[in-house]
Scaffold this motif. Structure first.
Motif, PDB file in Angstrom:
ATOM      1  N   ARG A 281       0.833  -1.211   0.000  1.00 45.44           N
ATOM      2  CA  ARG A 281       0.000   0.000   0.000  1.00 45.44           C
ATOM      3  C   ARG A 281       0.864   1.255   0.000  1.00 45.44           C
ATOM      4  N   LEU A 312      -5.794  -5.118  -6.320  1.00 43.38           N
ATOM      5  CA  LEU A 312      -7.223  -5.171  -6.650  1.00 43.38           C
ATOM      6  C   LEU A 312      -8.032  -4.098  -5.923  1.00 43.38           C
ATOM      7  N   GLU A 313      -7.427  -3.413  -4.954  1.00 40.31           N
ATOM      8  CA  GLU A 313      -8.153  -2.360  -4.228  1.00 40.31           C
ATOM      9  C   GLU A 313      -8.465  -1.206  -5.170  1.00 40.31           C
ATOM     10  N   SER A 314      -9.640  -0.628  -5.021  1.00 35.30           N
ATOM     11  CA  SER A 314     -10.137   0.366  -5.979  1.00 35.30           C
ATOM     12  C   SER A 314      -9.193   1.549  -6.143  1.00 35.30           C
ATOM     13  N   GLU A 315      -8.510   1.925  -5.064  1.00 38.15           N
ATOM     14  CA  GLU A 315      -7.603   3.080  -5.126  1.00 38.15           C
ATOM     15  C   GLU A 315      -6.436   2.835  -6.086  1.00 38.15           C
ATOM     16  N   SER A 317      -6.517   0.419  -8.682  1.00 36.90           N
ATOM     17  CA  SER A 317      -6.928  -0.356  -9.848  1.00 36.90           C
ATOM     18  C   SER A 317      -6.191   0.142 -11.092  1.00 36.90           C
ATOM     19  N   ASP A 318      -5.790  -0.794 -11.918  1.00 38.78           N
ATOM     20  CA  ASP A 318      -5.102  -0.542 -13.190  1.00 38.78           C
ATOM     21  C   ASP A 318      -3.682   0.011 -13.011  1.00 38.78           C
ATOM     22  N   GLU A 342      -6.757  -9.316 -11.770  1.00 38.75           N
ATOM     23  CA  GLU A 342      -7.872 -10.262 -11.719  1.00 38.75           C
ATOM     24  C   GLU A 342      -7.402 -11.666 -12.111  1.00 38.75           C
TER      25      GLU A 342
END
Length: 357
Positions: A281, A312-315, A317-318, A342
């Motif tokens: 993180r 995979l955490e939204s913050e 992503s990608d 994923e």
């Protein structure tokens, strides 16, 4: 920021291309599958200068005395199968406002005369002895500009002609076994303070160890950082163990980064599995904030699982990609198998092998 890389005749790579790098990239694979060699290729491709090649020998702990005794062997380990008759080519493509391609060509050329029989070393002219030596010719094409230089191994050591443009910083490389001195760490923290980024260092350490309240720099005698935990008396950084020391180096390498690339070999070293997700993180947050592209290797399934979870955490992503280094069944060449988060999470949850097994 490097988007993809093509490598020929370098270390274990005869002919390998890997595409689709993201902001944070984790590389896995069997022993001798090319993980560290890929980091070295990224180092040379991102900083294609003679200085980088000279530094690489230090990162590898190659013997200076051996280079002086057997200079004709000094460059053997750069070349695929130690075949110095072929040219090393490393090409990187970047994704900026305008795409840029950097190319690095390295070859042995012991038959040509050295201009004026002299080389530049630390801004001094040094006579080039007529004894045994090995001449490494280096050509870089950086955004269509061509630069040429050389490194010479002889009984004096490694000498060379430098051409790194002013303002181009070295790419931070954190090898698995390379130990940074406390003075180096303290100096980097001083740089962070000058840029008003010391809070990022403290916040990063607190995510891993919430009891840390304060970081202080003392220059008495040998410069060193001191940490305070839970308002207790301060203690020097080395007493906090390898994990905190290594994490401090990693965070400082991001917040002080002017090259936009950070390379970390065996990132799991010294990091307890319960702290690995928190470390990721920190790295995702800082990489995003400071526009730094991270390339790290690991052997650890726990570190890989934590990477997939945080990726995979939204913050974030990608932002992440996983690359498994393996050999192609058809060609025998080393390839990099890319997975998004994923796909990686699915493979891990279904006990699919993703580390080169």
């Amino acid at each position: 920021m490097i988007r993809d890389i093509s490598i020929q005749n370098f270390r274990c790579f005869e002919n390998t291309s890997i595409s689709g790098f993201k902001t944070v990239n984790l590389i896995t694979g069997k022993n001798n599958a090319g993980k560290t060699a890929l980091l070295e290729a990224l180092l040379l491709g991102g900083s294609p200068y003679p200085e980088t090649l000279a530094s690489l020998k230090g990162y590898r702990h190659e013997s200076e005395e051996l280079d002086k005794t057997l200079p004709e062997r000094a460059w053997d380990y750069l070349f695929y199968n130690q075949d110095k008759s072929k040219i090393i080519t490393i090409e990187t493509n970047t994704k900026n406002i305008s795409d840029q391609t950097n190319s690095l060509f390295i070859k042995i050329d012991d038959n040509k005369l050295i201009e004026s029989n002299k080389l530049i070393d630390t801004n001094k002219y040094i006579d080039f002895p007529s004894t045994k030596s090995s001449n490494l010719q280096i050509e870089s094409v950086i955004n269509k500009d061509t630069f040429k230089g050389k490194l010479i191994a002889n009984k004096e050591g490694i000498l060379g002609t430098w051409f790194k443009p002013l303002g181009k910083d070295n790419i931070p490389f954190i090898p698995s076994s390379f130990v940074f001195s406390q003075q180096q760490i303290a100096d980097e923290y001083d740089k962070a303070r000058l840029s008003y980024r010391e809070k990022e260092v403290l916040n990063g350490l607190r995510i891993v160890d919430s009891s840390i309240d304060l970081i202080e720099y003392f220059g008495i005698g040998s410069p060193m950082l001191y940490l305070t935990r839970n308002n207790e008396k301060r203690l020097p950084l080395p007493l906090f163990g390898d994990a905190i020391n290594r994490i401090t180096v990693i965070i400082l390498s991001i917040v002080n980064n002017n090259s936009n690339i950070l390379l970390i070999d065996e990132i799991e070293n010294g990091i307890h599995y319960t702290n690995q997700a928190n470390l990721w993180r920190v790295l995702f947050h800082l990489a995003k904030e400071f526009n730094v592209r991270i390339f790290a290797t690991t052997h650890s399934l726990e570190m890989l699982t934590a990477f997939a979870k945080v990726g995979l955490e939204s913050e974030f992503s990608d932002l992440a990609a996983h690359f498994e280094m393996a050999r192609s069944v058809k060609t025998g060449q080393i390839i990099g198998i890319k997975r998004d988060m994923e796909t990686l999470e699915y493979s891990l949850s279904h006990d699919r092998r993703v580390r080169g097994e």
